[in-house]
Motif scaffolding. Structure first.
Motif, PDB file in Angstrom:
ATOM      1  N   ALA A  17       0.821  -1.211   0.000  1.00  0.00           N
ATOM      2  CA  ALA A  17       0.000   0.000   0.000  1.00  0.00           C
ATOM      3  C   ALA A  17       0.858   1.265   0.000  1.00  0.00           C
ATOM      4  N   GLY A  18       2.177   1.117  -0.098  1.00  0.00           N
ATOM      5  CA  GLY A  18       3.018   2.299  -0.243  1.00  0.00           C
ATOM      6  C   GLY A  18       3.719   2.776   1.014  1.00  0.00           C
ATOM      7  N   TYR A  19       3.642   2.000   2.082  1.00  0.00           N
ATOM      8  CA  TYR A  19       4.422   2.349   3.292  1.00  0.00           C
ATOM      9  C   TYR A  19       5.843   1.861   3.050  1.00  0.00           C
ATOM     10  N   GLU A  20       6.738   2.802   2.788  1.00  0.00           N
ATOM     11  CA  GLU A  20       8.053   2.397   2.274  1.00  0.00           C
ATOM     12  C   GLU A  20       9.041   1.932   3.338  1.00  0.00           C
ATOM     13  N   LYS A  21       8.946   2.532   4.514  1.00  0.00           N
ATOM     14  CA  LYS A  21       9.884   2.156   5.583  1.00  0.00           C
ATOM     15  C   LYS A  21       9.082   1.991   6.864  1.00  0.00           C
TER      16      LYS A  21
END
Lengths: 298, 188
Positions: A71-75
């Motif tokens: 869903a785009g939570y990168e870190k």
């Protein structure tokens, strides 16, 4: 050990937790929380989940965290309890604390440096980096599974895998040698049969892009360049289910929401799980996991 | 038979017809691999060490061991005769099994004898035994220091280290587990 005598250990535990959170926040990681009660546990060959009513307790936060990665939570990072049925020993608790994190856009290689940075930061916080003879601030020694097994067990498990022999030789021949190292040790490039949820190396499909870190011969962390192909992931779960069935273990339903998130597109990323209790054992110089938690399950 | 969930330090098991006691035990689970049970053990009869790793599905032999309360009777050449406290049956125990305990045995001393397949293989003595000092350099009067030691022999020639104030004819207490002096027995 009574609760009173554990007080120093538990104060140190809290400090280490705080330091680790600060380390990740400083690196731009977001702390997240994912469910403890799950509808289906991550299926692996030798991990049995603890039932909880019509759910299970999570054996790892992996699949939910990966949905966040999709869903785009990168870190992202998480510190929390995980549960594994039947695992109890001097280094195992059926309820233990896992530090797990995911980093989008990198491979497992980047996690070696980052994990060493984390150990250094934790050690330096105590004004000392040598714990139980292992220097947490030193550069790690990196070995491939193939070279370790060829040297210490006399065979190459890559290409001609034998699960039983692999486990015995790892425990009886390889790990005792790793216990002699005075720096963190990274064992990488596991045979495809022990890939779990790691991607294969593009240049060598018999080898999984997975590594394990050892401190003083004790396994501390497990990292992957993550598999992002939903079709292959489904096939691996199905193969795993077949193996579990053959050994008389329970089979869990496939995690469809996870597979569908992956099918819609999972970015290239690397992820790692680190046993917090094991790290604390090293910092406190104890070989009993019971000494680093307030209440150890019998 | 035992299963791996029974394994623990101190458990007595049987391998290839030999009795072993587990001296070190570790549950291990190499990353993504199966649960394994690493055991270090000692042969109860020979004292030889052995390492074994078991899978969770394995069964482990249970030795036919029995411990009996017996009293020491008398030495008989290379053997020592004990009597069963309940049946009055006499049993001869080999000198190899008795070992250094032979210096501490006293007539009618209550002991525990361990049998494996009805053969005596191990002996347990009371923790403390009282023995007379037969030979030692004269003690320094008034010297009550307990950290300076000198050699002494008990009546059967066994040598121990005792504090300087101990004299010939003194009764001392010896720890049979270590074979060492613990304290002087005050005569009433």
């Amino acid at each position: 050990m009574s609760l009173q005598t554990k007080k120093n250990a538990l104060i140190l535990r809290a400090k280490v937790m705080a330091r680790i959170r600060a380390f990740f926040v400083e690196q731009g990681f977001l702390e997240v929380e994912t469910p403890l009660r799950v509808q289906t546990p991550a299926m692996e060959d030798h991990i049995d989940a603890e039932p909880s009513g019509d759910h299970w307790l999570r054996s790892s936060p992996e699949l939910h965290m990966k949905r966040m990665v999709c869903a785009g939570y990168e870190k992202i990072f998480q510190i929390g309890p995980c549960f594994r049925q039947g695992e109890r020993g001097a280094r195992h608790l059926p309820e233990y604390t896992m530090l797990e994190w995911y980093w989008t856009g990198v491979t497992s290689e980047a996690l070696i440096g980052q994990t060493c940075g984390l150990l250094r930061a934790v050690g330096q916080g105590f004004g000392n980096t040598v714990f139980g003879g292992v220097d947490l601030a030193a550069a790690p020694k990196v070995y491939t599974v193939r070279e370790l097994f060829q040297r210490l067990a006399g065979w190459d498990p890559v290409g001609a895998f034998d699960a039983d022999r692999f486990d015995f030789d790892l425990v009886e021949k390889v790990e005792p040698e790793l216990a002699k190292e005075k720096v963190p040790v990274v064992v990488k490039d596991f045979p495809a049969e022990r890939a779990a949820l790691a991607r294969m190396r593009p240049e060598d499909p018999g080898v999984a892009d997975r590594w394990e870190m050892y401190l003083g011969g004790v396994e501390l962390a497990n990292a992957y360049t993550e598999l992002t192909d939903a079709a292959e992931q489904r096939a691996r779960f199905e193969l795993c289910a077949e193996g579990r069935k053959g050994r008389g273990q329970e089979i869990y339903p496939l995690d469809e929401p996870f597979l569908s998130a992956m099918a819609q597109g999972m970015p290239e990323c690397a992820g790692i799980a680190l046993g917090m209790d094991r790290l604390l054992m090293r910092l406190l110089g104890t070989d009993r996991i019971d000494d680093v938690v307030a209440f150890a399950s019998p | 038979m035992y299963s791996t969930s029974d394994l623990r330090k101190g458990l007595k098991i049987e391998i290839d017809g030999q009795p072993y006691v587990i001296t070190d035990f570790q549950f291990v689970k190499p990353g993504k691999g199966q649960a394994l049970y690493r055991c270090k053990m000692k042969n109860i009869m020979t004292g030889t060490g052995l390492e074994r790793t078991y899978r969770s599905t394995e069964k482990i032999g249970k030795p036919d061991l029995m411990q009996k309360d017996m009293s020491y009777s008398y030495p008989d050449g290379e053997h020592f005769v004990f009597m069963d406290d309940t049946t009055y049956e006499q049993v001869t125990v080999d000198v190899d099994v008795v070992g250094d305990f032979k210096y501490f045995l006293i007539e009618e001393m209550p002991c525990k004898v361990l049998f494996f397949n009805d053969i005596p293989i191990d002996l347990e003595l009371p923790i403390f035994v009282e023995k007379l000092i037969a030979e030692t350099e004269p003690g320094a009067r008034g010297d009550t220091a307990t950290n300076v030691m000198k050699p002494a022999k008990i009546d059967n020639g066994y040598e121990i280290q005792v504090p300087l104030f101990i004299n010939e004819g003194d009764l001392v207490r010896i720890d049979t587990r270590t074979g060492e002096y613990t304290d002087r027995v005050t005569k009433k």
